[in-house]
Write an enzyme that holds these catalytic residues in place. Structure first.
Site, PDB file in Angstrom:
ATOM      1  N   HIS A 197       0.816  -1.222   0.000  1.00 19.01           N
ATOM      2  CA  HIS A 197       0.000   0.000   0.000  1.00 19.01           C
ATOM      3  C   HIS A 197       0.854   1.279   0.000  1.00 19.01           C
ATOM      4  CE1 HIS A 197      -2.832   3.082   1.124  1.00 19.01           C
ATOM      5  NE2 HIS A 197      -2.255   3.206   2.301  1.00 19.01           N
ATOM      6  N   GLU A 234       1.315   5.346  12.829  1.00 13.81           N
ATOM      7  CA  GLU A 234      -0.016   4.961  13.278  1.00 13.81           C
ATOM      8  C   GLU A 234      -0.136   3.443  13.444  1.00 13.81           C
ATOM      9  OE1 GLU A 234      -2.480   6.806  14.162  1.00 13.81           O
ATOM     10  OE2 GLU A 234      -4.180   5.412  14.149  1.00 13.81           O
ATOM     11  N   ASP A 235       0.426   2.693  12.510  1.00 13.33           N
ATOM     12  CA  ASP A 235       0.125   1.265  12.455  1.00 13.33           C
ATOM     13  C   ASP A 235       1.256   0.338  12.895  1.00 13.33           C
ATOM     14  OD1 ASP A 235      -2.239   2.093  11.413  1.00 13.33           O
ATOM     15  OD2 ASP A 235      -1.756   1.632   9.331  1.00 13.33           O
ATOM     16  N   ASP A 267      -2.940   8.506  -1.059  1.00 14.55           N
ATOM     17  CA  ASP A 267      -3.316   7.448  -0.121  1.00 14.55           C
ATOM     18  C   ASP A 267      -4.782   7.065  -0.326  1.00 14.55           C
ATOM     19  OD1 ASP A 267      -3.244   5.814   2.235  1.00 14.55           O
ATOM     20  OD2 ASP A 267      -4.140   7.466   3.375  1.00 14.55           O
ATOM     21  N   ASP A 321     -24.633  15.530 -25.712  1.00 10.33           N
ATOM     22  CA  ASP A 321     -23.195  15.788 -25.787  1.00 10.33           C
ATOM     23  C   ASP A 321     -22.415  14.955 -24.781  1.00 10.33           C
ATOM     24  OD1 ASP A 321     -24.563  17.208 -23.950  1.00 10.33           O
ATOM     25  OD2 ASP A 321     -23.322  18.999 -24.042  1.00 10.33           O
TER      26      ASP A 321
END
Ligand code: MN
Length: 724
Positions: free
Chosen positions: A48, A76-77, A139, A259
């Site tokens: 990721h 954070e993770d 992200d 259109d």
């Protein structure tokens, strides 16, 4: 998965001075930090941040931004800390990662007033360094690309947040490509049915029109080349979501959209842009009102281009955007493009007159301006009123009296607002106050409006609201509510019919007996059956028979005849079916504008002549401004659908053979009548004339259908509802 060296190579290719060592260290650090973590799809989590970094290399962003992208989820993770990042990668990258960590915790899909505060936090975190925003958008883009792995409920939430906040934000930053993709994926998630219908229609049109796209591309490029302009011309189909928005905004049906192709013409210089548009206008007929010069007046997000629509080859409407290659780059990549081009000398020349060399882009200035405002400590609500606002130029933000923020598409009315707060509030809405003053329910809401909905439990939303509301939610709820109300009315009528028939045979109405008869009639429940009888789909005698009673054939015939007589009596009952008047006052509808159910109306009392009805937008009303005693609040009666009402429209028509026939055909096809028609040569413009048409239509929806139908015709360049 992209290899380490591939990523570094990509960066070095557009930025030879990039810090390769930094990129390599960030790659390895993030990969180790995420270790065995996996994503919802089952793939390695590290994939990721790597993909996010790759997206940023497509935008050609600097090494620090790409490194921050690799690291963006570590604090954070994983076990990684802010301190460690700062030690290893320095203050600049640590502060980028810090900004991204803060954003992660902000929940933007709250319906509470906290949304204002959260949006403020988000913008504050992002606007310290515009690169934080770039990484955040990349992200989100990667998360959207892989959203099918997320649980359905969470998926909707993420898509909604993307549609509400991140896509408009990308647009405001001028990053059109990112915005388009975010919108398209969100739309697919939020509205899969509509998306599929549009996709199907697009592929159908594709088959029908064959190579028209390529043909027009070629015709345009050839024409320009003949005049000495080397241009690249790209035809493209519009995206499903932009088609959808257009349909919603203009209340068009898919078949009425003509259109769906757009063309981009890229040339070398500003001068060539203007020459190219001149050539286009000399070669094909330009549609008035469609020429826009965003080169001399760029959009707030720095977008520059010339826009026009002409009637091109095959008599097709051809929408063109003409710009230089550099303008194109900026249109696609926005702020990201500026970051790269700010020092290039040829860019300076191409941007001449646009902004002084080295100056920050408009989009970035806007972001910085926001931060300053935020630091001045404005309350979240004021902040939203003043700025948010600019960010979401296709949305309006309104508030409930308690300060809850309601986001609506531009053009939304208090009816949409009421339904956005809660369906039950929409269904019971009878009036509203906007910023403390009484306002019509059809008023277009503006940013920062405080809307107080006035409710009555006795209210049933009138069917005509469906054509006033612009949000899908409101329109679906109105349809549901009117269906339910009709059904209730019919059920009541059905009960009366059955009760009377039973009384004739001296029998009481026994609920148990009725319920027992229902399945024999092929219905599911009593209410449905009674509604069918009330509607006339089923005879009351059928019910009696199902109950095991004897019915004479002659009685049945008589009942049918009576039923029809009653209906025609009703439709003749009143000539102008409005509520709000007492007594037998003479009513006329103003001929200057006409007025139809679904349009908000007022009556003006005319001494000795009764009352004249005007739609609220009629210019003629201004002359009565100082005489409030003559104004009478009127509303259409809900049972007005059988009649026809006058409505005046203005049409600008091409002066060509068969043009008028196109107009009358559309009106005829839609079941409208033409009461009066006047044709005037348009002053100073030979190629067009004005039509003034007094129509007869059923209601606003019918009128809108006709207007939309007219707009799809090649000979029609503009249609407006007359305001007198
Ligand atoms: Mn992430």
């Amino acid at each position: 998965m992209m290899r380490q060296y591939e990523l570094v190579e990509r960066v070095v290719k557009y930025d030879p001075d990039a810090d390769e060592d930094l990129l390599n260290r960030a790659y390895v650090y993030a990969m180790k930090a995420h270790g065995n973590q996996t994503r919802a799809s089952g793939e390695a989590y590290f994939n990721h941040p790597l993909e996010v970094a790759a997206i940023l290399t497509e935008m050609k962003l600097d090494d620090a931004t790409v490194a921050a992208a690799l690291l963006h989820d570590t604090v954070e993770d994983t076990e990684a800390t802010h301190q460690e990042i700062e030690e290893k990668f320095g203050k600049e990258i640590a502060s980028l990662v810090d900004g991204l960590t803060k954003i992660k915790k902000i929940d933007l899909v709250t319906t509470e007033a906290t949304q204002a505060e959260n949006l403020r936090k988000l913008l504050l975190a992002m606007s310290k360094d515009v690169r934080v925003l770039m990484v955040k958008l990349a992200d989100r883009l990667h998360n959207m690309r892989t959203i099918e792995h997320v649980k359905p409920e969470k998926r909707l939430r993420i898509a909604q947040e993307t549609m509400d906040i991140y896509a408009p934000l990308a647009g405001r930053m001028g990053m059109q490509t990112v915005r388009d993709e975010l919108e398209d994926i969100s739309f697919r998630v939020l509205n899969p049915d509509a998306n599929k219908i549009i996709q199907d229609r697009l592929s159908q049109l594709h088959e029908e029109s064959g190579d028209v796209l390529r043909e027009i591309e070629k015709a345009l490029a050839t024409k320009l080349a003949e005049n000495g302009i080397k241009a690249e011309v790209y035809g493209r189909e519009k995206r499903p979501y932009s088609i959808w928005r257009k349909m919603e905004r203009k209340h068009l049906s898919l078949g009425q959209l003509s259109d769906i192709f757009g063309f981009r013409v890229l040339v070398g210089t500003v001068d060539q842009c203007y020459r190219a548009i001149g050539i286009a206008h000399r070669t094909w007929r330009a549609i008035p009102g469609r020429f826009k010069d965003y080169i001399s007046t760029p959009k707030q997000n720095d977008y520059r281009s010339l826009h026009t629509t002409v009637i091109g080859p095959h008599h097709m409407r051809v929408e063109m955007q003409i710009r230089t290659r550099l303008m194109h780059e900026i249109a696609e990549r926005g702020v990201a493009a500026h970051a790269l081009y700010k020092d290039a000398p040829d860019a300076r020349e191409a941007l001449d007159g646009f902004r002084p060399p080295g100056a920050e882009s408009n989009a970035y200035r806007w972001l910085r301006h926001l931060v300053e405002m935020l630091q001045e400590g404005e309350s979240p609500k004021e902040f939203l009123e003043h700025t948010k606002l600019e960010l979401f130029h296709d949305q309006v933000f309104c508030f409930t009296p308690k300060g809850q923020l309601i986001a609506l598409p531009r053009g939304a009315t208090p009816i949409d607002f009421a339904y956005a707060v809660h369906t039950s509030i929409g269904d019971s809405c009878v009036g509203c106050k906007v910023n403390g003053r009484h306002a019509p329910l059809v008023a277009e809401l503006q940013n920062g409006d405080e809307v107080d909905i006035i409710r009555s439990d006795a209210q049933v939303p009138p069917p005509a609201w469906e054509s006033i509301a612009v949000t899908g939610k409101a329109r679906a709820a109105i349809r549901r509510a009117t269906r339910a109300a009709m059904r209730k009315q019919f059920a009541g009528l059905g009960r009366e019919i059955v009760e009377k028939l039973l009384a004739k045979q001296n029998r009481p109405m026994v609920a148990k007996e009725i319920a027992a008869a229902v399945p024999r009639l092929g219905h599911k429940n009593v209410d449905d059956t009674m509604a069918a009888i009330g509607r006339g789909d089923l005879s009351g005698y059928d019910m009696l028979k199902a109950m095991g009673l004897t019915v004479e054939a002659s009685q049945m015939r008589e009942s049918r005849r009576k039923g029809t007589t009653k209906k025609s009596d009703q439709s003749q009952a009143a000539s102008v079916p409005v509520r709000g008047l007492s007594g037998n006052m003479a009513l006329t509808i103003s001929k200057e504008t006409g007025a139809v159910p679904g349009e908000r109306i007022v009556g003006i009392s005319m001494p000795g002549e009764g009352v004249t009805i005007y739609p609220i937008f009629a210019k003629a009303l201004e002359q009565f401004d100082s005489q409030p005693e003559r104004w009478i609040d009127l509303a259409w009666d809900s049972d007005a659908s059988q009649q026809m009402f006058p409505a005046r429209i203005n049409v600008i028509l091409l002066n060509e053979i068969g043009a008028l026939a196109q107009v009358t055909q559309v009106i005829g096809d839609h079941g409208g009548n033409i009461d009066e028609l006047q044709m005037m040569a348009r002053q100073g413009v030979r190629d067009f004339f004005d039509l003034d048409i007094l129509l007869e239509v059923h209601d606003a929806r019918h009128l809108n259908d006709i207007i939309a139908g007219l707009r799809t015709r090649n000979a029609v360049s503009a249609v407006t509802r007359a305001t007198g």
